[in-house]
Enzyme design. Structure first.
Site, PDB file in Angstrom:
ATOM      1  N   CYS A   1     -10.196 -20.535  -3.749  1.00 34.24           N
ATOM      2  CA  CYS A   1     -10.285 -19.614  -2.600  1.00 34.24           C
ATOM      3  C   CYS A   1      -9.134 -19.798  -1.622  1.00 34.24           C
ATOM      4  CB  CYS A   1     -11.622 -19.784  -1.896  1.00 34.24           C
ATOM      5  SG  CYS A   1     -13.009 -19.729  -3.017  1.00 34.24           S
TER       6      CYS A   1
ATOM      7  N   HIS B   1     -11.338 -17.448   4.865  1.00 30.75           N
ATOM      8  CA  HIS B   1     -11.962 -17.137   3.577  1.00 30.75           C
ATOM      9  C   HIS B   1     -13.436 -16.796   3.814  1.00 30.75           C
ATOM     10  CE1 HIS B   1     -13.511 -17.245  -0.356  1.00 30.75           C
ATOM     11  NE2 HIS B   1     -14.072 -18.432  -0.261  1.00 30.75           N
TER      12      HIS B   1
ATOM     13  N   ASN C   1     -18.518 -13.609  -1.700  1.00 27.17           N
ATOM     14  CA  ASN C   1     -17.337 -14.468  -1.789  1.00 27.17           C
ATOM     15  C   ASN C   1     -16.455 -13.988  -2.946  1.00 27.17           C
ATOM     16  OD1 ASN C   1     -15.519 -16.519  -2.324  1.00 27.17           O
ATOM     17  ND2 ASN C   1     -16.978 -18.175  -2.027  1.00 27.17           N
TER      18      ASN C   1
HETATM   19  N1  ACO Z   1     -32.586 -17.791  -3.785  1.00 22.22           N
HETATM   20  C1  ACO Z   1     -33.649 -18.511  -3.386  1.00 22.22           C
HETATM   21  N2  ACO Z   1     -33.641 -19.840  -3.276  1.00 22.22           N
HETATM   22  C2  ACO Z   1     -32.497 -20.480  -3.558  1.00 22.22           C
HETATM   23  C3  ACO Z   1     -31.342 -19.803  -3.986  1.00 22.22           C
HETATM   24  C4  ACO Z   1     -31.431 -18.395  -4.107  1.00 22.22           C
HETATM   25  N3  ACO Z   1     -30.376 -17.652  -4.499  1.00 22.22           N
HETATM   26  N4  ACO Z   1     -30.365 -20.692  -4.195  1.00 22.22           N
HETATM   27  C5  ACO Z   1     -30.870 -21.904  -3.915  1.00 22.22           C
HETATM   28  N5  ACO Z   1     -32.167 -21.779  -3.540  1.00 22.22           N
HETATM   29  C6  ACO Z   1     -33.093 -22.816  -3.158  1.00 22.22           C
HETATM   30  C7  ACO Z   1     -32.713 -24.169  -3.695  1.00 22.22           C
HETATM   31  O1  ACO Z   1     -33.205 -24.314  -5.015  1.00 22.22           O
HETATM   32  C8  ACO Z   1     -33.404 -25.094  -2.716  1.00 22.22           C
HETATM   33  O2  ACO Z   1     -34.773 -25.177  -3.075  1.00 22.22           O
HETATM   34  P1  ACO Z   1     -35.541 -26.592  -3.039  1.00 22.22           P
HETATM   35  O3  ACO Z   1     -35.451 -27.021  -1.593  1.00 22.22           O
HETATM   36  O4  ACO Z   1     -36.902 -26.229  -3.488  1.00 22.22           O
HETATM   37  O5  ACO Z   1     -34.761 -27.459  -3.970  1.00 22.22           O
HETATM   38  C9  ACO Z   1     -33.341 -24.330  -1.407  1.00 22.22           C
HETATM   39  O6  ACO Z   1     -33.055 -22.970  -1.742  1.00 22.22           O
HETATM   40  C10 ACO Z   1     -32.312 -24.833  -0.423  1.00 22.22           C
HETATM   41  O7  ACO Z   1     -31.085 -25.012  -1.063  1.00 22.22           O
HETATM   42  P2  ACO Z   1     -29.862 -25.610  -0.285  1.00 22.22           P
HETATM   43  O8  ACO Z   1     -28.776 -25.920  -1.269  1.00 22.22           O
HETATM   44  O9  ACO Z   1     -30.315 -26.660   0.636  1.00 22.22           O
HETATM   45  O10 ACO Z   1     -29.427 -24.346   0.623  1.00 22.22           O
HETATM   46  P3  ACO Z   1     -28.309 -24.301   1.718  1.00 22.22           P
HETATM   47  O11 ACO Z   1     -28.889 -23.918   2.998  1.00 22.22           O
HETATM   48  O12 ACO Z   1     -27.386 -25.479   1.653  1.00 22.22           O
HETATM   49  O13 ACO Z   1     -27.446 -23.042   1.217  1.00 22.22           O
HETATM   50  C11 ACO Z   1     -25.469 -22.438  -0.014  1.00 22.22           C
HETATM   51  C12 ACO Z   1     -26.859 -23.059  -0.083  1.00 22.22           C
HETATM   52  C13 ACO Z   1     -25.586 -20.984   0.412  1.00 22.22           C
HETATM   53  C14 ACO Z   1     -24.843 -22.520  -1.406  1.00 22.22           C
HETATM   54  C15 ACO Z   1     -24.594 -23.210   1.005  1.00 22.22           C
HETATM   55  O14 ACO Z   1     -24.681 -24.586   0.759  1.00 22.22           O
HETATM   56  C16 ACO Z   1     -23.154 -22.774   0.958  1.00 22.22           C
HETATM   57  O15 ACO Z   1     -22.807 -21.663   1.350  1.00 22.22           O
HETATM   58  N6  ACO Z   1     -22.257 -23.659   0.539  1.00 22.22           N
HETATM   59  C17 ACO Z   1     -20.841 -23.357   0.538  1.00 22.22           C
HETATM   60  C18 ACO Z   1     -20.436 -22.595  -0.667  1.00 22.22           C
HETATM   61  C19 ACO Z   1     -19.012 -22.127  -0.482  1.00 22.22           C
HETATM   62  O16 ACO Z   1     -18.567 -21.901   0.616  1.00 22.22           O
HETATM   63  N7  ACO Z   1     -18.229 -22.001  -1.519  1.00 22.22           N
HETATM   64  C20 ACO Z   1     -16.838 -21.610  -1.233  1.00 22.22           C
HETATM   65  C21 ACO Z   1     -15.961 -22.081  -2.141  1.00 22.22           C
HETATM   66  S1  ACO Z   1     -16.247 -21.284  -3.634  1.00 22.22           S
HETATM   67  C22 ACO Z   1     -14.858 -21.458  -4.583  1.00 22.22           C
HETATM   68  O17 ACO Z   1     -13.926 -22.068  -4.194  1.00 22.22           O
HETATM   69  C23 ACO Z   1     -14.832 -20.797  -5.908  1.00 22.22           C
END
Ligand code: ACO
Length: 311
Positions: free
Chosen positions: A114, A238, A268
């Site tokens: 990214c 980004h 994204n």
């Molecule tokens: N729908 C419903 N529930 C979900 C989903 C979904 N799509 N995805 C995950 N969950 C669940 C998980 O299983 C977890 O359940 P559990 O507590 O029973 O295990 C719960 O939701 C919470 O998951 P977390 O990982 O704690 O959620 P968080 O609030 O951290 O959000 C997210 C996750 C959106 C991925 C966040 O961490 C994020 O945005 N991270 C950054 C990602 C990013 O910016 N990437 C950029 C670079 S990408 C690249 O370079 C190619």
């Protein structure tokens, strides 16, 4: 100081838009979860005949036309992508051929996830300073849908396909400040030894990395250039997650309106997200010639980069 000027931008999105409800066809998720955790409402996925290459060509044509620069005047072409169709030829070669650019110019892909578009801008400037023309075409294009495991709700709802392009001019009187970095411990992995594994991401690590990297990048750029954030008209980060941008705004203590956001409509799009945002800002007349702009990219690798320049 050899700075850059932004002459023209373009973007291209696939025909098919999928809202969050459509994602429930693939995984156990909901519009409510996706919107509250990420701010995303919809994304575009390529359909038959659409690829990172076709999107790149469309966006690049638009950028050249808006820049008013003839294809023979382009001195280098950089394409930032992690989802091109082939290992060889590079997506940049395919774009070069489709556009009919001059054969005697350097043309290559840049792989920095990214942060790729900004790594490509940095490379384009260096190439122009080294004598490769006065104008560079820089494209960010992704077919992320190609890399996703559509049974993994942790990743498949977060990404989208698209392309953005920009034509830059080397400007001896212009401004340009940049920072680039890498922490080669991944947190996101795609491909594996046979390029057969879909994307896997430690979302929380990337989240923590991003909310500290964006403010740090902005502060480093300002310090390096001897500027204050009040002198900057736009910050284009980004577009990964609304909560990441909101946390960066809070840490920097700046008005939220300074940070452009469009991830609700595109999700994204990795290397394409910054040039798509630039194109929207230009098209809406909100990024005018002479305005000062900071761009910050971060992503898999982990990589990051920041550029400050005038439009
Ligand atoms: N729908 C419903 N529930 C979900 C989903 C979904 N799509 N995805 C995950 N969950 C669940 C998980 O299983 C977890 O359940 P559990 O507590 O029973 O295990 C719960 O939701 C919470 O998951 P977390 O990982 O704690 O959620 P968080 O609030 O951290 O959000 C997210 C996750 C959106 C991925 C966040 O961490 C994020 O945005 N991270 C950054 C990602 C990013 O910016 N990437 C950029 C670079 S990408 C690249 O370079 C190619």
């Amino acid at each position: 100081m050899n700075g850059l000027r932004l002459l023209g931008t373009g973007r291209a999105l696939p025909k098919q838009a999928l809202d969050n409800d459509a994602m429930t066809r693939f995984v156990d998720t909901s519009d409510e979860w996706i919107q509250t955790r990420t701010g995303i409402r919809q994304r575009y996925f390529c359909t038959e005949g659409e690829t990172a290459t076709t999107l790149a060509v469309e966006a690049a044509r638009m950028a050249l036309e808006r820049a008013g620069i003839g294809k023979s005047e382009i001195g280098c072409l950089l394409v930032a992508t992690s989802s091109g169709e082939y290992v060889m030829p590079s997506t940049a070669c395919l774009v070069h051929s489709a556009l009919g650019l001059d054969p005697d110019i350097p043309v290559m892909d840049v792989g920095a996830a990214c942060a790729g578009f900004l790594y490509a801008v940095e490379t384009a400037r260096a190439l122009m300073i080294a004598g490769h023309g006065r104008y560079a075409l820089v494209v960010g294009t992704e077919q992320m849908s190609h890399l996703l495991d559509m049974a993994d709700r942790n990743t498949c709802v977060l990404f989208g396909d698209g392309a953005g392009a920009a034509v830059f001019a080397l400007d001896p009187d212009g401004e340009y400040t940049s920072v680039c970095g890498t922490r080669g411990d991944m947190a996101i992995r795609v491909g594996g030894p046979r390029r057969a594994q879909p994307m896997a991401m430690d979302g929380q690590s990337v989240f923590r990395f991003a909310v500290s990297t964006i403010p740090q990048c902005v502060e480093q750029l300002l310090l390096k250039a001897g500027r204050a954030l009040e002198e900057v008209d736009w910050v284009v980060c980004h577009q990964a997650n609304q909560r990441i941008i909101d946390a960066s705004v809070r840490r920097l203590g700046v008005p939220a309106e300074k940070f452009y956001k469009n991830l609700d409509r595109y999700a994204n799009t990795s290397a394409a997200s910054i040039p798509i945002a630039l194109d929207e800002l230009c098209e809406q007349g909100r990024l005018k010639a002479g305005m000062r702009l900071i761009m910050v990219g971060f992503g898999g690798g982990l990589t990051w980069a920041g550029v400050m320049m005038r439009a």
